[in-house]
Every structure is written in structure tokens, then in C-alpha cells.
Design a protein around this motif. Structure first.
Motif, PDB file in Angstrom:
ATOM      1  N   GLU A 422       0.835  -1.223   0.000  1.00 44.80           N
ATOM      2  CA  GLU A 422       0.000   0.000   0.000  1.00 44.80           C
ATOM      3  C   GLU A 422       0.866   1.269   0.000  1.00 44.80           C
ATOM      4  O   GLU A 422       0.553   2.255   0.662  1.00 44.80           O
ATOM      5  N   ARG A 423       1.914   1.242  -0.816  1.00 39.01           N
ATOM      6  CA  ARG A 423       2.868   2.362  -0.826  1.00 39.01           C
ATOM      7  C   ARG A 423       2.914   3.087  -2.168  1.00 39.01           C
ATOM      8  O   ARG A 423       3.713   4.004  -2.344  1.00 39.01           O
ATOM      9  N   TYR A 424       2.072   2.680  -3.142  1.00 38.74           N
ATOM     10  CA  TYR A 424       2.181   3.238  -4.493  1.00 38.74           C
ATOM     11  C   TYR A 424       0.827   3.736  -5.005  1.00 38.74           C
ATOM     12  O   TYR A 424      -0.228   3.362  -4.492  1.00 38.74           O
ATOM     13  N   GLY A 425       0.906   4.557  -6.058  1.00 43.69           N
ATOM     14  CA  GLY A 425      -0.292   5.076  -6.686  1.00 43.69           C
ATOM     15  C   GLY A 425      -0.867   4.106  -7.704  1.00 43.69           C
ATOM     16  O   GLY A 425      -0.257   3.080  -8.036  1.00 43.69           O
ATOM     17  N   SER A 478      -7.960   6.114  -1.596  1.00 42.04           N
ATOM     18  CA  SER A 478      -6.899   6.864  -2.257  1.00 42.04           C
ATOM     19  C   SER A 478      -6.547   8.069  -1.408  1.00 42.04           C
ATOM     20  O   SER A 478      -7.432   8.768  -0.906  1.00 42.04           O
ATOM     21  N   GLY A 479      -5.242   8.309  -1.237  1.00 39.38           N
ATOM     22  CA  GLY A 479      -4.796   9.459  -0.449  1.00 39.38           C
ATOM     23  C   GLY A 479      -4.927  10.754  -1.213  1.00 39.38           C
ATOM     24  O   GLY A 479      -5.539  10.818  -2.284  1.00 39.38           O
ATOM     25  N   ASP A 480      -4.363  11.829  -0.684  1.00 40.56           N
ATOM     26  CA  ASP A 480      -4.443  13.150  -1.292  1.00 40.56           C
ATOM     27  C   ASP A 480      -3.140  13.483  -2.016  1.00 40.56           C
ATOM     28  O   ASP A 480      -2.147  12.771  -1.903  1.00 40.56           O
ATOM     29  N   GLY A 481      -3.146  14.584  -2.748  1.00 38.80           N
ATOM     30  CA  GLY A 481      -1.950  15.037  -3.447  1.00 38.80           C
ATOM     31  C   GLY A 481      -1.970  14.645  -4.907  1.00 38.80           C
ATOM     32  O   GLY A 481      -2.873  13.962  -5.393  1.00 38.80           O
ATOM     33  N   GLN A 482      -0.938  15.053  -5.634  1.00 34.33           N
ATOM     34  CA  GLN A 482      -0.887  14.791  -7.073  1.00 34.33           C
ATOM     35  C   GLN A 482      -0.662  13.313  -7.361  1.00 34.33           C
ATOM     36  O   GLN A 482      -1.101  12.786  -8.369  1.00 34.33           O
ATOM     37  N   PHE A 483       0.034  12.616  -6.473  1.00 34.80           N
ATOM     38  CA  PHE A 483       0.309  11.186  -6.665  1.00 34.80           C
ATOM     39  C   PHE A 483      -0.192  10.405  -5.450  1.00 34.80           C
ATOM     40  O   PHE A 483       0.594   9.930  -4.624  1.00 34.80           O
ATOM     41  N   PRO A 484      -1.504  10.285  -5.306  1.00 34.13           N
ATOM     42  CA  PRO A 484      -2.069   9.639  -4.122  1.00 34.13           C
ATOM     43  C   PRO A 484      -1.779   8.146  -4.064  1.00 34.13           C
ATOM     44  O   PRO A 484      -1.757   7.453  -5.091  1.00 34.13           O
ATOM     45  N   VAL A 485      -1.556   7.653  -2.867  1.00 34.50           N
ATOM     46  CA  VAL A 485      -1.267   6.238  -2.638  1.00 34.50           C
ATOM     47  C   VAL A 485      -2.585   5.474  -2.523  1.00 34.50           C
ATOM     48  O   VAL A 485      -3.541   5.934  -1.892  1.00 34.50           O
ATOM     49  N   VAL A 486      -2.619   4.286  -3.136  1.00 33.60           N
ATOM     50  CA  VAL A 486      -3.803   3.434  -3.083  1.00 33.60           C
ATOM     51  C   VAL A 486      -3.671   2.470  -1.906  1.00 33.60           C
ATOM     52  O   VAL A 486      -2.612   1.866  -1.708  1.00 33.60           O
ATOM     53  N   ALA A 487      -4.759   2.346  -1.129  1.00 35.28           N
ATOM     54  CA  ALA A 487      -4.718   1.477   0.053  1.00 35.28           C
ATOM     55  C   ALA A 487      -5.978   0.626   0.140  1.00 35.28           C
ATOM     56  O   ALA A 487      -6.995   0.914  -0.507  1.00 35.28           O
ATOM     57  N   LEU A 488      -5.897  -0.435   0.935  1.00 40.30           N
ATOM     58  CA  LEU A 488      -7.027  -1.339   1.129  1.00 40.30           C
ATOM     59  C   LEU A 488      -8.026  -0.735   2.117  1.00 40.30           C
ATOM     60  O   LEU A 488      -7.689   0.140   2.907  1.00 40.30           O
ATOM     61  N   THR A 489      -9.263  -1.238   2.076  1.00 37.60           N
ATOM     62  CA  THR A 489     -10.319  -0.798   2.992  1.00 37.60           C
ATOM     63  C   THR A 489     -10.908  -2.023   3.695  1.00 37.60           C
ATOM     64  O   THR A 489     -10.488  -3.159   3.440  1.00 37.60           O
ATOM     65  N   ASP A 490     -11.904  -1.801   4.549  1.00 39.51           N
ATOM     66  CA  ASP A 490     -12.563  -2.921   5.216  1.00 39.51           C
ATOM     67  C   ASP A 490     -13.217  -3.853   4.201  1.00 39.51           C
ATOM     68  O   ASP A 490     -13.257  -5.074   4.393  1.00 39.51           O
ATOM     69  N   LEU A 491     -13.749  -3.263   3.104  1.00 40.72           N
ATOM     70  CA  LEU A 491     -14.386  -4.093   2.076  1.00 40.72           C
ATOM     71  C   LEU A 491     -13.375  -4.981   1.350  1.00 40.72           C
ATOM     72  O   LEU A 491     -13.727  -6.045   0.845  1.00 40.72           O
ATOM     73  N   SER A 492     -12.126  -4.523   1.281  1.00 37.08           N
ATOM     74  CA  SER A 492     -11.088  -5.281   0.562  1.00 37.08           C
ATOM     75  C   SER A 492     -10.938  -6.681   1.138  1.00 37.08           C
ATOM     76  O   SER A 492     -10.863  -7.674   0.401  1.00 37.08           O
ATOM     77  N   GLY A 493     -10.897  -6.763   2.477  1.00 31.64           N
ATOM     78  CA  GLY A 493     -10.714  -8.069   3.127  1.00 31.64           C
ATOM     79  C   GLY A 493     -11.836  -9.021   2.795  1.00 31.64           C
ATOM     80  O   GLY A 493     -11.606 -10.206   2.520  1.00 31.64           O
ATOM     81  N   ALA A 494     -13.083  -8.498   2.795  1.00 27.51           N
ATOM     82  CA  ALA A 494     -14.240  -9.351   2.496  1.00 27.51           C
ATOM     83  C   ALA A 494     -14.162  -9.898   1.077  1.00 27.51           C
ATOM     84  O   ALA A 494     -14.508 -11.067   0.823  1.00 27.51           O
ATOM     85  N   VAL A 495     -13.693  -9.068   0.129  1.00 23.71           N
ATOM     86  CA  VAL A 495     -13.560  -9.517  -1.263  1.00 23.71           C
ATOM     87  C   VAL A 495     -12.455 -10.561  -1.376  1.00 23.71           C
ATOM     88  O   VAL A 495     -12.618 -11.603  -2.032  1.00 23.71           O
ATOM     89  N   LEU A 496     -11.323 -10.321  -0.749  1.00 25.48           N
ATOM     90  CA  LEU A 496     -10.187 -11.258  -0.829  1.00 25.48           C
ATOM     91  C   LEU A 496     -10.517 -12.596  -0.178  1.00 25.48           C
ATOM     92  O   LEU A 496     -10.022 -13.648  -0.607  1.00 25.48           O
ATOM     93  N   ARG A 497     -11.374 -12.568   0.845  1.00 27.74           N
ATOM     94  CA  ARG A 497     -11.773 -13.817   1.506  1.00 27.74           C
ATOM     95  C   ARG A 497     -12.914 -14.515   0.773  1.00 27.74           C
ATOM     96  O   ARG A 497     -13.352 -15.594   1.177  1.00 27.74           O
ATOM     97  N   GLY A 498     -13.437 -13.899  -0.278  1.00 29.17           N
ATOM     98  CA  GLY A 498     -14.528 -14.494  -1.038  1.00 29.17           C
ATOM     99  C   GLY A 498     -15.885 -14.282  -0.401  1.00 29.17           C
ATOM    100  O   GLY A 498     -16.868 -14.927  -0.778  1.00 29.17           O
ATOM    101  N   GLU A 499     -15.983 -13.366   0.577  1.00 34.47           N
ATOM    102  CA  GLU A 499     -17.249 -13.114   1.268  1.00 34.47           C
ATOM    103  C   GLU A 499     -18.085 -12.031   0.588  1.00 34.47           C
ATOM    104  O   GLU A 499     -19.257 -11.855   0.896  1.00 34.47           O
TER     105      GLU A 499
END
Length: 599
Positions: A422-425, A478-499
Motif C-alpha cells: 500500500e505504498r504506491y499510486g 486513495s490518499g491526497d496530493g498529485q500522486f495519491p497512494v492506493v490502500a485497502l479498505t474494510d471491504l477489501s478483506g471481504a472480497v479477498l476472503r470471497g465473502e
């Protein structure tokens, strides 16, 4: 007092009842209380100071941000029989003095000025000997530094108000203000928070749509040809793009005006006048044209490029359908629009705090372009206006596209973001997923992670668009600024677990045109055009499209019946009514031309 206001509403404007919010605001103004009103464009904000000006002894000062709009507003008021004028830099010294003398003589009820004039010693001297009952601050969001169109000159308004020994009633009005901006304006103008009147931001006559992957030029040309009888504005983010589109239309034999900040004031005025007076049906413009048009029969707005903020978008889109008729607001989105807006934002002299806030607004605008929920509901949520149900009109509400399960692709993206810590745009994430040979990818050793190249068969720009979709629906943040970093959310875990499944509508290119095929309505429009030329006013100042549609539907044959049509007041009838009655009577008699007047 409200009863008298209703009588004046019908006599001068041809309406029997107030629109939502107008009565509450008028009650405060007529009782001598300061108030702020947030009403959508076309919601009748101007009535809230125009009616009190007819009932008070003194004058009403209207502070308006664009001098290009003042003449239109004053012309329209004069067409309604209301004594109004403006004083601005377009007038000669002699013209200004003449208007001041008439002001002293009590000949005007309304005076329009720009905020820059308020602290002029000459103007202050004029006002010192004039009774001012109401100060109406139009486009009041310009007062707030958190507004999308903050203007330092607006900060002169509180100072101007405090100079009065007897404080006039202050009325602040805007169509676009978030809760934060509204609170800021009320504080600056000393308006109690309980006197903030919101009528909601919904515009029931606007149809919103976002189209991605379109050939912009082809879409615009086809749309204009399908709607050649209608007036429309094409907005661009840059002067260069405005000029390119106008030249492209010229090559397609479509006459279009143009309006941007790089033109001389004379050129801008000429092109605006051609558009307002229906000499051309289309104008291509940058946001310099955002608040500079009072034309009520704009039937469509096309954004050829994405604006930077929801506030700017809704204000520009709100130029459509001010007369209440169904109108379209179309946004043609390209991923390149994001880079354009990021670049323009970086060029500003904003503080870092302000830039951060502006980048957040840009993200909300991008999310709008990628959401698949009701578009109007997204806009209302943004402005803090809770909406119980979807609008039922926008592209997404009427969309019958098939829903596709894209969970597997989503899991690939989310897994890649996690492995990249979770360190890149989004651009770098898309490059890793598509197996890019970019040197930066190698330098960061991102070509060694397990998700490198797992979406190799897809185009990088499509993967970036998919990531934007995931952000818009909160599967990623997504963070702020010209090159915002993309990060996971609570929904991300549910999708990755197949829920949780991710569903997306398939991509289909759609177009839709506004239909105006009523022959009588078209005949009435022709009469309106002829009368407008005779009286040297814009056609919409004669009667709005909505009023002509009501005439066409109701087919009045007497003066009394005509006065029951919305938008037909006593003054307007005396000037124009008989000409339209001749046409309507002829229609009632089977279309005989003998009773149709020669204008």
C-alpha cells in the motif's frame, strides 16, 4: 405582507405560488431579518430579493460576481416592468453619473454592483445619501475560502455592510455550498445558523449521464445535429481545447460561439450576445463562462472534459433547464482529464492546506465519473443533502446494461496492492499488474512480486480505470496530493476472503437526444424570435420555453386564460400577449392562417 408578495409574484412574474424555500426566505427578509438561502440553479433565488424591492421604500443592492451577467439580469427585470439598473466598469463616466442621478431621484428599485466597487469612495458617497433596505449577496459561496470559487473581493462585503449606521437586511444566496462553506458564509455575514434555509439541491428536470470511452468529437457533432434546434453549452477545462473544439465544429459546418479568459472583453461580449439572442445555438466555453449566463432555455450541457470539483460541475451543469424544462447534463470522461486537472491544480498559488483540500475535491469528482449508483444521488450526498431514493432519470437509473461479476479481477488488484504494501499510486499498481517493463518498476524490484503481470492481457489504461471504479465504490481508498497512494479498505478483506462479490455494469456506448417535436410549440418559438428582434431583447426574456409549452398544451384563447399560464404576468401580456393569442386562436380554429399576425 406575504399576501401582497403573492399578488406581485403573479402580476410581475406570472406565477400563482412560491417555489420551495422562497416563502420562508421572503418571510425573514420582509420581517427585517438576515437570512441565507441555498437553492438550486433555476430554483428562483432572484425572486427572494426582487419582490422585496417592489415592496420597500428604499433600494435593494445586489452584489453579483460577474459584470457580464448584470446586463442580462437588468434587461430581464425591465422586461417584467421592474425598475433596475447596474453600475460597473462597462459604463462611461457620463452613463454612470446619469444612473446615479436617477438613483438619487428614486427611479430605481434594484441596483446591481460588483464586489470590487463596494469600497470605492465615490460609491460609498453615493450610498451615504441613498436609503438601502436590502443587500443581496449573490453567489455567496465566493465568500468562503473553502468554496470552489473563492474571490478575495467578496471579503470586502462584511466591511461594506458594517459602514451603515442602520444595517440593511442581508440576504445571502447560492446554489452550491457544502455544509462547511455554508457555515463559513453565515459566520462572515453574521447570519444566525437557524436562518439558513436549504431547499435541497435536486433538479427534477435534469438528466445526468457520464460517458467513458467515447470519441469526444464524434459524440459532440452527432449530439448537436440531433438537437440542432436547441441551445447548448460545451464546457472545456482549457482555452486550447475550447478553441480546438470550436474549429472542429466549424469544419463540420456547425456555427458555434466561444468564450474564454484569453479573449478580449469585446470578443467575449459579442460571442455571449450571439448565444443569448439565439444567433448561434452552441457556445464552447471554459469555466470563465460558469456564472456568466442567465439564458433560461439552455437545453443541454456537455462537459468535454471533467471539471476539477463537484461544485464547479454542478454549477455549470445547472445552467441547463433554468426554465424547468427537461434538459441533459452530459460528462464525457477520459482518464487524461485527471492529469489535466492535477497539472492545473499544481500551477495554482494555493497554500499546501488548500491544495490538499482541492485534491480531495478532485478525487470526489473522479469518483463521480466512475460510480455506478444514481448520479443525482451522488451529487446530493456530496452536498450533504440526504436523498431517500434514486432519481429514476439519470443514465444509471435508466440503465439496462447487463451486470458482470468482476470479483476475480478485483481480487487480483487488491492482492497486488497488498503485496506492494500500500505504498504506491494507481498508475504504478496498473503497471505491475500488466507486466510493464518500465525501468522504475525494475528499480523498485516490483517485477519480482507474485502479482506482477497477472493482468498482462489488459491495457494499462483499462486497469487504471478499473482501479478508479474500485476506489469510487470503496473497495480501495486513495490518499491526497498529485500522486495519491492506493490502500485497502474494510471491504477489501471481504472480497479477498470471497465473502463479498464485486459487480460492474458492462461497457456500452449510449447516446440520447432531447426531443421537441410539438409543431405548435415550434410555431410559438418562431413568434417569440420575431418579437425578440423587434424589441431588441433575448428570446427567453419574452417567454421561457416552459411558458410556451404550457401555452401549447393549454391553448388559451382569452386574456384571462392567458394570464393563468405560468410565466405570463400583466406586464408581459400587455407587451406580447396578443401576438401569441392570435396564433393560439388560429390553432383552435383549425390552423387558419387568417388570424395569424404578420410581425
Amino acid at each position: 405582507m406575504l399576501e401582497k408578495a403573492r399578488q406581485l409574484l403573479h402580476s410581475y412574474f406570472g406565477y400563482e405560488t412560491f417555489r420551495p424555500g422562497q416563502e420562508k426566505i421572503l418571510t425573514h427578509v420582509l420581517q427585517g431579518q438576515d437570512v441565507m438561502g441555498i437553492m438550486p440553479t433555476g430554483g428562483g433565488k432572484s425572486i427572494c430579493y426582487q419582490l422585496p424591492s417592489l415592496m420597500n421604500d428604499g433600494i435593494t443592492i445586489v452584489i453579483s460576481p460577474l459584470i457580464s451577467l448584470m446586463k442580462d439580469q437588468v434587461d430581464e427585470l425591465q422586461e417584467n416592468g421592474i425598475r433596475a439598473t447596474y453600475i460597473n466598469s462597462t459604463l462611461s463616466h457620463e452613463e454612470t453619473n446619469a444612473r446615479i442621478q436617477r438613483l438619487y431621484a428614486g427611479e430605481y428599485r434594484l441596483l446591481y454592483v460588483a464586489p470590487e466597487r463596494l469600497l470605492s469612495s465615490t460609491f460609498q458617497q453615493v450610498i451615504q445619501y441613498t436609503k438601502v433596505d436590502v443587500i443581496a449577496v449573490d453567489e455567496a459561496h465566493c465568500l468562503s475560502q473553502w468554496g470552489h470559487d473563492f474571490r478575495p473581493s467578496y471579503l470586502d462585503i462584511p466591511t461594506f455592510i458594517h459602514r451603515f449606521e442602520e444595517r440593511p437586511v442581508v440576504l445571502a444566496l447560492t446554489a452550491t455550498a457544502t455544509p462547511e462553506v455554508a457555515e463559513d458564509v453565515c459566520e462572515l455575514l453574521s447570519i444566525p445558523s437557524e436562518r439558513l434555509i436549504k431547499t435541497g439541491f435536486a433538479r427534477e428536470n435534469l438528466i445526468f449521464s457520464v460517458h467513458k470511452g467515447q470519441d469526444t468529437d464524434r459524440f459532440i457533432v452527432d449530439y448537436i445535429k440531433q438537437n440542432k434546434e436547441e441551445s447548448g453549452i460545451i464546457y472545456t477545462s482549457t482555452r486550447k481545447e475550447a478553441e480546438r473544439i470550436q474549429n472542429m465544429l466549424k469544419k463540420k459546418f456547425i456555427s458555434a460561439g466561444i468564450y474564454h479568459g484569453g479573449m478580449s472583453s469585446e470578443e467575449r461580449a459579442r460571442h455571449q450576445e450571439d448565444f443569448v439572442y439565439d444567433e448561434v445555438s452552441v457556445i464552447v466555453a471554459t469555466n470563465a463562462f460558469g456564472m456568466g449566463i442567465n439564458k433560461s432555455n439552455v437545453r443541454y450541457i456537455i462537459h468535454a472534459q471533467m471539471p476539477r470539483t463537484m461544485e464547479a460541475y454542478y454549477q455549470e451543469a445547472g445552467r441547463a433547464g433554468r426554465d424547468g424544462e427537461m434538459s441533459e447534463c452530459i460528462l464525457l470522461f477520459s482518464s487524461q482529464d485527471i492529469q489535466v486537472q492535477q497539472f492545473l491544480l499544481e500551477q495554482t498559488q494555493y497554500s499546501e492546506e488548500r491544495k490538499k483540500a482541492e485534491f480531495q475535491k478532485l478525487r470526489s469528482m473522479v469518483n463521480y465519473c466512475h460510480t455506478e449508483q444514481c448520479l443525482e444521488r451522488y451529487i446530493l450526498d456530496y452536498f450533504g443533502d440526504e436523498q431517500a431514493s434514486d432519481c429514476g432519470r439519470c443514465l444509471h437509473c435508466k440503465d439496462d446494461r447487463q451486470v458482470v461479476d468482476v470479483t476475480r479481477d478485483g481480487q487480483m488488484v487488491l492482492s497486488c496492492v497488498r503485496r506492494m504494501r500500500e505504498r504506491y499510486g494507481k498508475t504504478i499498481v496498473a503497471q505491475v499488474l500488466t507486466g510493464s517493463a518500465n525501468q522504475k518498476i525494475r528499480d523498485f524490484k516490483l517485477d519480482r512480486i507474485t502479482t506482477y503481470g497477472i493482468m498482462k492481457g489488459k491495457k494499462q489504461k483499462d486497469v487504471v480505470a478499473f482501479i478508479d471504479f474500485l476506489i469510487a465504490h470503496r473497495y480501495l481508498s486513495s490518499g491526497d496530493g498529485q500522486f495519491p497512494v492506493v490502500a485497502l479498505t474494510d471491504l477489501s478483506g471481504a472480497v479477498l476472503r470471497g465473502e463479498e462479490k464485486i459487480l460492474k455494469k458492462e461497457t456500452v456506448l449510449t447516446e440520447r437526444a432531447v426531443s421537441n417535436d410539438d409543431p405548435l410549440f415550434q410555431q410559438l418559438r418562431q413568434i417569440r424570435t420575431q418579437l425578440a428582434k423587434e424589441h431588441e431583447v433575448a428570446p427567453y426574456m419574452v417567454f421561457s420555453d416552459q411558458t410556451l409549452r404550457e401555452m401549447s398544451s393549454q391553448k388559451p384563447e382569452t386574456k384571462q386564460q392567458m394570464l393563468q399560464v405560468k410565466g405570463v404576468g400583466e406586464h408581459k401580456y400587455d407587451v406580447y400577449g396578443e401576438a401569441f393569442l392570435h396564433v393560439l386562436r388560429a390553432e383552435a380554429n383549425g390552423g387558419s392562417n387568417e388570424q395569424t399576425p404578420v410581425l
